[in-house]
Structure formats: structure tokens, C-alpha cells
Design an enzyme around this catalytic site. Sequence first.
Site, short mmCIF file in Angstrom:
data_model
loop_
_atom_site.label_atom_id
_atom_site.label_comp_id
_atom_site.label_asym_id
_atom_site.label_seq_id
_atom_site.Cartn_x
_atom_site.Cartn_y
_atom_site.Cartn_z
N ASP A 208 0.84 -1.19 0.00
CA ASP A 208 0.00 0.00 0.00
C ASP A 208 0.88 1.25 0.00
O ASP A 208 0.63 2.21 -0.72
CB ASP A 208 -0.90 0.03 1.24
CG ASP A 208 -2.08 -0.93 1.12
OD1 ASP A 208 -2.10 -1.72 0.17
OD2 ASP A 208 -2.98 -0.87 1.98
N LYS A 219 -1.71 -5.14 2.98
CA LYS A 219 -2.81 -5.98 3.46
C LYS A 219 -2.41 -6.81 4.67
O LYS A 219 -1.32 -7.36 4.73
CB LYS A 219 -3.17 -6.93 2.31
CG LYS A 219 -4.25 -7.92 2.55
CD LYS A 219 -5.60 -7.32 2.33
CE LYS A 219 -5.68 -6.65 0.98
NZ LYS A 219 -6.70 -5.60 0.93
#
Lengths: 279, 279
Positions: A208, A219
Site C-alpha cells: 500500500d 494488506k
Amino acid sequence: VTVEALRWKGDALELLDQRLLPDQFVYVTCRSAAQVAAAIRDMVVRGAPAIGCAAAFGIALEPKEASYAILAKSRPTAINLAWALERMRRAEDKKAEAEAIYAEDLAVNRAIGAQGAKLIPEGARILTYCNTGALATAGHGTALGVIRSARDKGVSVIACETRPYLQGARLTAWECMQEGIPCTLITDNMAGHFMSRGEVDLVIVGADRIAANGDTANKIGTYTLAVLAHRPSCRSTSRHRSRPSMRRWPTARRFRSKRDRRTKLPATAAYAGRRRASR
Amino acid sequence: VTVEALRWKGDALELLDQRLLPDQFVYVTCRSAAQVAAAIRDMVVRGAPAIGCAAAFGIALEPKEASYAILAKSRPTAINLAWALERMRRAEDKKAEAEAIYAEDLAVNRAIGAQGAKLIPEGARILTYCNTGALATAGHGTALGVIRSARDKGVSVIACETRPYLQGARLTAWECMQEGIPCTLITDNMAGHFMSRGEVDLVIVGADRIAANGDTANKIGTYTLAVLAHRPSCRSTSRHRSRPSMRRWPTARRFRSKRDRRTKLPATAAYAGRRRASR
């Protein structure tokens, strides 16, 4: 590009409804910024790069001040969303800028793939997580894009299902099947088992965000894979042949309590798992 | 005993249908060895100790030669099954022997609980896996029995859902609720995240088999928990405050790439996770 998460039609944005995959293959048509924002919020489209592209096309569809606000709120954690909106705000020709963002993302992903593929050994069995493929981007993909670029090396994929939303089971496995890349789907809790048996050569995951000092956010579950990949191989020859050991058991769900053989793992840009060379 | 997987009625064996939990609470009545074998095969009853007890009652219901063969085939991997059948074969009074096997399993589990509870710190947050409770045994449980015996210490449970069959989600979480033990259900891939944040004090799991040299076989995913529990705490104070790091990010799904602070973990009979003392 075989798999397209977004299709720009000049006056409409078509988004592949990823909530329905792999059972149904349906595109949702958006003609306003609000429709694009709703599609991002409802996870019709997901993956930070794809969300950034979708938001840019949302502004291109409806270049009003209110569009920025509604799109910015649709998924605040996707870093590409704020970035794309800021870039759209500065642009004069909104449609051209959105198309440029899309084209650049595709080019960036292909470059990531070309660079990453150099690190992939021939015939590597690659474990991946969540979905970082064409579905998550303008096309080609990031981590899965590296695998896609390396497919001529005869690689195969082990996809974790990625609970609770099952991006691995529903999206990555499906995407590999579309591309003809051999793929085995496993539950998340099986990853350690396959690594301990030396059946994973490499782990590649997306991120991310990555900070300048190397800190990484991704995640939930990615940390576990990193810890497992850094653990030396657990396969060893028992030094206590005289004693009953798990070798005699027919079950595959076993592991060693004995001190593991320490193998030196090569460092790569991804988390280096067990390499064929060290097996 | 609040939760009973098996109820012996003298001429019938009632088995709690664990396939229907937690939605329905239904007992299946078995009056023949074939019915018990079918119940084992179909996972009406599961957990090696409970299977062993059920098989013993199956022989008590129908002490014929054919009963041994059909029961032995119902779940070859459950070590207690072969053990219980061998013991039943040697016994003269089959009903008394089956009742003795049941009573001894209950006594053994309570003893495991009493011994294990001594290792549990006050207020420990205990991660567990699969179901090793009253549902898996004649009563009380093995690993979950330790937690049950330690409930007066104000412990709480983090139950992994245990894909693909969800014994943790369907059985362990339900069993904790029946007993009033605070329980948080997580997906299997979240275990590392909670451990890395120091939110797990202890990991306790069952074992299908344990060899004399300590080799252990258990449900797939157990190895991953062992690797994670042995990893030193990943929480540390960044030594690079001048550089942007993940500290600034609002997401909970983050981990450190920096070298971890090495904390010394105490060894226990179970896998020692982060203790409160070391946080």
C-alpha cells in the site's frame, strides 16, 4: 492487455465489477463523478493504482469542485487517489490528463515487470498474496505484473486466498487463469507449510505504501509471509534416527521441532523465500 | 461439563452434530457401529479424543468383528481411534470399557488443564487454533482445556478461524461463548499482525501426534503460528526519526522492515508468544 479493470470511452468510464468475479464478468458504466465514487466505495474497482485512474476519469467526466470532494472521500487509504486528484486539479485538459495518468500507470507497471522479472529464477514457484495484477492497476499489475513479465521463464503461482475479502481466491487465481499462468490456490494458513517443504522459491507481494526508510504497509497477513520467508528452511535430516520421529507419519501436516538447518537466503527486492539452489 | 460432544445412553450414543454449529444445536442418535462410523466419517464428531470415545461406544453398541473394521476405516489419521479399538478388543465388558475410556479421557483433560493453567499468566491474552475443547474430547478439552482451567485468571482468547473447515470460527468461538470466556475471532492471516503488536501473550495449540523426540503434527497452519510466536517482538522505536516512517500512517496493517528489538522469550510447554512482562 487481456484483463482490463477500467475502459475509458470518452464520455463514460466502464469498470469491471470485481465483486462479481470470478462467477460473472460484468462492466459497470459510470457517467458522473458520484457514480465513480460509489464504485470505488463499493469495491467495484479496487487496488490503489486502479482507484487513482478511476478517480482521474471521474474528474474528466465531471470537472466540478464537488467532484474532488466526493472522490477524495471514497477511499482515503488509497494513496494514489489523493495523488491523482491533486494532479487532475492542476491540469487544464482534464480528459487528456486522466488518459495520461492511465497510460503512465500502465507504462510504470510494465517497467516494474521488466525490472522485477530479472530477479525471477527459471521455473520459480512464486507465492503471492491479495491481488496486485491488471485488476488492481491500469493494466499488467505490480507484483503480479512481475510474474506476468516472467511467464516465459516457466514460472508458476501459489495464490493465497487472502481472507476475509478473498482477493487472492477470486481475483488473482482468475487473472492467472486468463493469462494461462499455472496457479495453485491455497488458504492463507497453508503458506508456511509449503514454504517449510521448500515448495516456494520466492514470495512477491504488493505494498500500500513504502516509506523512505523501507517501512512497508500492506494488506493484513503480509507480515506473516515476510516472517515465514525469512525463516531458514525447516527441512532437515533427523539426527535422531533411533528415536521415533514424524518421518514415519503419513500426514502432510507436520513440522519439525528440532533445530533447523540454517541456510543462507539471498536478498532480493521481494522477500526471498527458499530458492531452488538451496534445496 | 457444559458442552458435551458425546452422550452415552446405555443403548445409544448421542453425538452433537458439529457440522451444524454454531447455528443449530442438534444431537444425532447412533444405535449401531455403522452409524457411529458414518458420524465419524461425515465429521458429525471430530477431534481425535472424541473420535476415540465415539468408536469405543460404537463397539459397545455392536461388539462384532465387522464393527472394528468399519470403525477403523472411518478416520485412519486419528491416533485415538486405533488405540481405543485395540483397547476395546482386549476388554471383556465392552460397555464398561467404553465408559472407562470416556471417563479417563475426561480425567486426562482435566489434569492437562490443571497442569497447563499453572503456566498461564494472570490476564493472559491467548491465541489458539482449530478446536481443542470439550467438543474435541470427552469433555473439558486439551489446549482449550488449559484455557478453561485458567479462566479464573481473567484470560481472554483470540481464536483463529482455521480455514478451510473453520473449526475455530464455528466451534472454538462458540464454545468460549458457552463458557463465558472472552473471545475474539480473527482470520488466520491476522495472527502475525496481533503478535507483532504485542497483543498476544501466549499461543496454545493441540497436536494430532507428538513423537518421542518432540516432533509434532497438527492441523495445517500450526507451523506458521509456531514460527510467528518464536519471532522476537517487532515493535521498536525507530532510530531514524528524521526519515518518514510508517509511524505517520493511520493504517493498522503495517510492519517494520528495520531490525527488530531482540527480546528474550520465555519457553513454556506451549509456544511462548510475547509476554506482558516483555512489552
